[in-house]
Design a protein around this motif. Structure first.
Motif, PDB file in Angstrom:
ATOM      1  N   THR A   9     -22.055 -22.711  19.248  1.00 45.07           N
ATOM      2  CA  THR A   9     -21.126 -23.660  19.964  1.00 45.07           C
ATOM      3  C   THR A   9     -20.752 -22.840  21.379  1.00 45.07           C
ATOM      4  OG1 THR A   9     -19.248 -22.812  19.253  1.00 45.07           O
ATOM      5  CG2 THR A   9     -20.170 -24.891  18.221  1.00 45.07           C
ATOM      6  N   ARG A  10     -20.413 -23.858  22.478  1.00 41.74           N
ATOM      7  CA  ARG A  10     -20.116 -22.959  23.718  1.00 41.74           C
ATOM      8  C   ARG A  10     -18.975 -21.975  23.684  1.00 41.74           C
ATOM      9  NH1 ARG A  10     -18.378 -26.190  29.257  1.00 41.74           N
ATOM     10  NH2 ARG A  10     -18.325 -24.441  30.244  1.00 41.74           N
ATOM     11  N   SER A  11     -18.107 -22.298  22.619  1.00 37.51           N
ATOM     12  CA  SER A  11     -17.023 -21.682  22.332  1.00 37.51           C
ATOM     13  C   SER A  11     -17.113 -20.184  22.050  1.00 37.51           C
ATOM     14  CB  SER A  11     -15.701 -21.986  21.709  1.00 37.51           C
ATOM     15  OG  SER A  11     -16.345 -22.323  20.428  1.00 37.51           O
ATOM     16  N   ASP A  12     -18.350 -19.798  21.267  1.00 37.69           N
ATOM     17  CA  ASP A  12     -18.976 -18.661  20.913  1.00 37.69           C
ATOM     18  C   ASP A  12     -19.271 -17.713  22.030  1.00 37.69           C
ATOM     19  OD1 ASP A  12     -18.564 -19.365  18.170  1.00 37.69           O
ATOM     20  OD2 ASP A  12     -20.187 -20.269  17.970  1.00 37.69           O
ATOM     21  N   TRP A  13     -19.656 -18.246  22.985  1.00 36.89           N
ATOM     22  CA  TRP A  13     -19.976 -17.489  24.293  1.00 36.89           C
ATOM     23  C   TRP A  13     -19.126 -17.488  25.424  1.00 36.89           C
ATOM     24  CZ3 TRP A  13     -24.450 -15.029  22.761  1.00 36.89           C
ATOM     25  CH2 TRP A  13     -25.207 -15.540  21.769  1.00 36.89           C
ATOM     26  N   LEU A  14     -17.827 -17.753  25.216  1.00 33.75           N
ATOM     27  CA  LEU A  14     -16.685 -17.632  26.389  1.00 33.75           C
ATOM     28  C   LEU A  14     -16.760 -16.498  26.932  1.00 33.75           C
ATOM     29  CD1 LEU A  14     -14.104 -19.892  24.957  1.00 33.75           C
ATOM     30  CD2 LEU A  14     -15.568 -20.606  26.836  1.00 33.75           C
ATOM     31  N   MET A  15     -17.033 -15.203  26.343  1.00 35.83           N
ATOM     32  CA  MET A  15     -16.988 -13.900  27.041  1.00 35.83           C
ATOM     33  C   MET A  15     -17.767 -13.809  28.183  1.00 35.83           C
ATOM     34  SD  MET A  15     -18.151 -11.608  24.176  1.00 35.83           S
ATOM     35  CE  MET A  15     -17.284 -10.132  24.807  1.00 35.83           C
ATOM     36  N   TRP A  16     -18.955 -14.534  28.038  1.00 38.19           N
ATOM     37  CA  TRP A  16     -20.059 -14.414  29.284  1.00 38.19           C
ATOM     38  C   TRP A  16     -19.772 -15.559  30.254  1.00 38.19           C
ATOM     39  CZ3 TRP A  16     -21.396 -13.198  23.998  1.00 38.19           C
ATOM     40  CH2 TRP A  16     -21.590 -11.775  23.831  1.00 38.19           C
ATOM     41  N   GLU A  17     -19.060 -16.370  30.101  1.00 36.11           N
ATOM     42  CA  GLU A  17     -18.739 -17.456  31.048  1.00 36.11           C
ATOM     43  C   GLU A  17     -18.058 -16.962  32.233  1.00 36.11           C
ATOM     44  OE1 GLU A  17     -18.071 -21.212  30.020  1.00 36.11           O
ATOM     45  OE2 GLU A  17     -19.605 -21.531  28.591  1.00 36.11           O
ATOM     46  N   ALA A  18     -18.160 -17.325  33.370  1.00 31.28           N
ATOM     47  CA  ALA A  18     -17.186 -16.839  34.719  1.00 31.28           C
ATOM     48  C   ALA A  18     -15.886 -17.707  34.507  1.00 31.28           C
ATOM     49  CB  ALA A  18     -18.282 -17.216  35.702  1.00 31.28           C
ATOM     50  N   GLN A  19     -14.899 -17.091  34.937  1.00 27.87           N
ATOM     51  CA  GLN A  19     -13.765 -17.712  34.922  1.00 27.87           C
ATOM     52  C   GLN A  19     -13.741 -18.702  36.195  1.00 27.87           C
ATOM     53  OE1 GLN A  19     -10.269 -14.988  35.223  1.00 27.87           O
ATOM     54  NE2 GLN A  19      -9.049 -16.671  34.395  1.00 27.87           N
ATOM     55  N   ARG A  20     -13.082 -19.990  35.818  1.00 27.10           N
ATOM     56  CA  ARG A  20     -13.008 -20.779  36.848  1.00 27.10           C
ATOM     57  C   ARG A  20     -12.262 -20.554  38.054  1.00 27.10           C
ATOM     58  NH1 ARG A  20     -13.019 -26.556  33.384  1.00 27.10           N
ATOM     59  NH2 ARG A  20     -14.895 -26.196  32.236  1.00 27.10           N
ATOM     60  N   GLU A  21     -12.605 -21.052  39.066  1.00 33.41           N
ATOM     61  CA  GLU A  21     -11.524 -20.675  40.373  1.00 33.41           C
ATOM     62  C   GLU A  21     -10.835 -22.155  40.539  1.00 33.41           C
ATOM     63  OE1 GLU A  21     -11.108 -17.973  42.051  1.00 33.41           O
ATOM     64  OE2 GLU A  21     -12.529 -16.875  40.849  1.00 33.41           O
ATOM     65  N   PRO A  22      -9.508 -22.004  40.346  1.00 32.82           N
ATOM     66  CA  PRO A  22      -8.686 -23.190  40.683  1.00 32.82           C
ATOM     67  C   PRO A  22      -8.766 -23.867  41.877  1.00 32.82           C
ATOM     68  CG  PRO A  22      -7.360 -21.415  40.222  1.00 32.82           C
ATOM     69  CD  PRO A  22      -8.615 -21.041  40.202  1.00 32.82           C
ATOM     70  N   VAL A  23      -8.851 -24.975  42.164  1.00 34.10           N
ATOM     71  CA  VAL A  23      -8.865 -25.690  43.332  1.00 34.10           C
ATOM     72  C   VAL A  23      -7.320 -25.547  44.078  1.00 34.10           C
ATOM     73  CG1 VAL A  23      -9.373 -27.772  44.777  1.00 34.10           C
ATOM     74  CG2 VAL A  23     -10.664 -27.171  42.601  1.00 34.10           C
ATOM     75  N   GLU A  24      -6.447 -25.886  43.255  1.00 27.21           N
ATOM     76  CA  GLU A  24      -4.935 -25.805  43.956  1.00 27.21           C
ATOM     77  C   GLU A  24      -4.238 -25.063  42.896  1.00 27.21           C
ATOM     78  OE1 GLU A  24      -3.548 -30.090  42.617  1.00 27.21           O
ATOM     79  OE2 GLU A  24      -4.880 -29.943  44.117  1.00 27.21           O
ATOM     80  N   PHE A  25      -3.140 -24.798  43.574  1.00 33.60           N
ATOM     81  CA  PHE A  25      -2.223 -23.995  42.760  1.00 33.60           C
ATOM     82  C   PHE A  25      -0.873 -24.794  42.667  1.00 33.60           C
ATOM     83  CE2 PHE A  25      -4.878 -20.634  44.353  1.00 33.60           C
ATOM     84  CZ  PHE A  25      -5.229 -19.945  43.163  1.00 33.60           C
ATOM     85  N   ALA A  26      -0.232 -24.775  41.497  1.00 34.68           N
ATOM     86  CA  ALA A  26       1.066 -25.233  41.638  1.00 34.68           C
ATOM     87  C   ALA A  26       2.218 -24.037  41.290  1.00 34.68           C
ATOM     88  CB  ALA A  26       1.374 -26.004  40.264  1.00 34.68           C
ATOM     89  N   ILE A  27       3.194 -24.244  42.114  1.00 33.26           N
ATOM     90  CA  ILE A  27       4.440 -22.929  42.101  1.00 33.26           C
ATOM     91  C   ILE A  27       5.806 -23.987  41.442  1.00 33.26           C
ATOM     92  CG2 ILE A  27       5.804 -21.770  43.789  1.00 33.26           C
ATOM     93  CD1 ILE A  27       3.451 -21.707  45.638  1.00 33.26           C
ATOM     94  N   PRO A  28       6.143 -23.268  40.545  1.00 35.17           N
ATOM     95  CA  PRO A  28       7.440 -23.667  39.688  1.00 35.17           C
ATOM     96  C   PRO A  28       8.436 -23.887  40.827  1.00 35.17           C
ATOM     97  CG  PRO A  28       6.884 -21.721  38.752  1.00 35.17           C
ATOM     98  CD  PRO A  28       5.611 -21.848  39.801  1.00 35.17           C
ATOM     99  N   ALA A  29       9.383 -24.822  40.882  1.00 37.71           N
ATOM    100  CA  ALA A  29      10.494 -24.726  41.577  1.00 37.71           C
ATOM    101  C   ALA A  29      11.636 -24.393  40.656  1.00 37.71           C
ATOM    102  CB  ALA A  29      10.822 -26.174  42.220  1.00 37.71           C
ATOM    103  N   LEU A  30      12.667 -23.900  41.703  1.00 36.61           N
ATOM    104  CA  LEU A  30      13.977 -23.378  40.732  1.00 36.61           C
ATOM    105  C   LEU A  30      14.764 -24.679  40.324  1.00 36.61           C
ATOM    106  CD1 LEU A  30      15.073 -20.435  42.937  1.00 36.61           C
ATOM    107  CD2 LEU A  30      14.113 -20.667  40.553  1.00 36.61           C
TER     108      LEU A  30
END
Length: 182
Positions: A161-182
């Motif tokens: 399965t794909r989950s068996d090979w996760l260590m060799w996959e590149a980490q996804r770059e997020p398109v946007e970021f969320a900043i938590p507010a107070l």
């Protein structure tokens, strides 16, 4: 210090001089073909002819038949191995681990000893037929190895399965970021 014959056990003397054959009981006739027409056993033995020696073609045919028995040998135990693996379940337990180990060890050892298994049957005249039996033997050993692969796949030990090979996959770059507010 020699052992005298008087101190010798009785069974030793019986081995050296076996008892005489029992005499034939009068009134009981031998079965048909047992004693011959005159009832003399020595006469019957003198009439039998020695078995003739087999020809080279007969010996080659016999050796090829025996080679086929060796070639099909791994398949004879396969149904029992398959049933034992099925009944042991798919969890990781000592019994199922031993079954998987044996399912891999026996075919690999058999594949490495292919030439040694057939060398006693091979002659110059039947080498082509023995080559066919060797190929069938290899196929049967691979089939036995396939049963072991089926078992470890059922246990979840094959990385399929794909989950068996996760260590060799590149980490996804997020398109946007969320900043938590107070």
């Amino acid at each position: 210090m020699a052992v005298s014959e008087s101190k010798m056990p009785s069974w030793v003397s019986q081995l050296e001089a076996p008892p005489a054959a029992k005499s034939k009981i009068p009134g009981i006739v031998d079965p048909v073909g047992f004693g011959g027409p005159s009832g003399n056993k020595k006469q019957k033995d003198s009439k039998t002819q020695p078995r003739k020696q087999p020809t080279q073609d007969e010996m080659d045919t016999l050796k090829v038949k025996k080679a086929w028995e060796v070639a099909l040998g791994p398949v004879k135990g396969l149904p029992m191995t398959f049933i034992m693996m099925y009944m042991s379940g798919n969890s990781l337990q000592i019994f199922s681990i031993m079954m998987v180990f044996m399912a891999f060890k026996n075919p690999i050892v058999g594949l490495m000893a292919t030439n040694q298994a057939f060398e006693r049957f091979q002659t110059e005249t039947n080498s082509g037929k023995i080559l066919q039996t060797k190929l069938i033997y290899i196929v049967m050993q691979l089939l036995a190895l396939g049963v072991g692969i089926w078992k470890i796949n059922g246990m979840g030990l094959l990385p399929t399965t794909r989950s068996d090979w996760l260590m060799w996959e590149a980490q996804r770059e997020p398109v946007e970021f969320a900043i938590p507010a107070l």
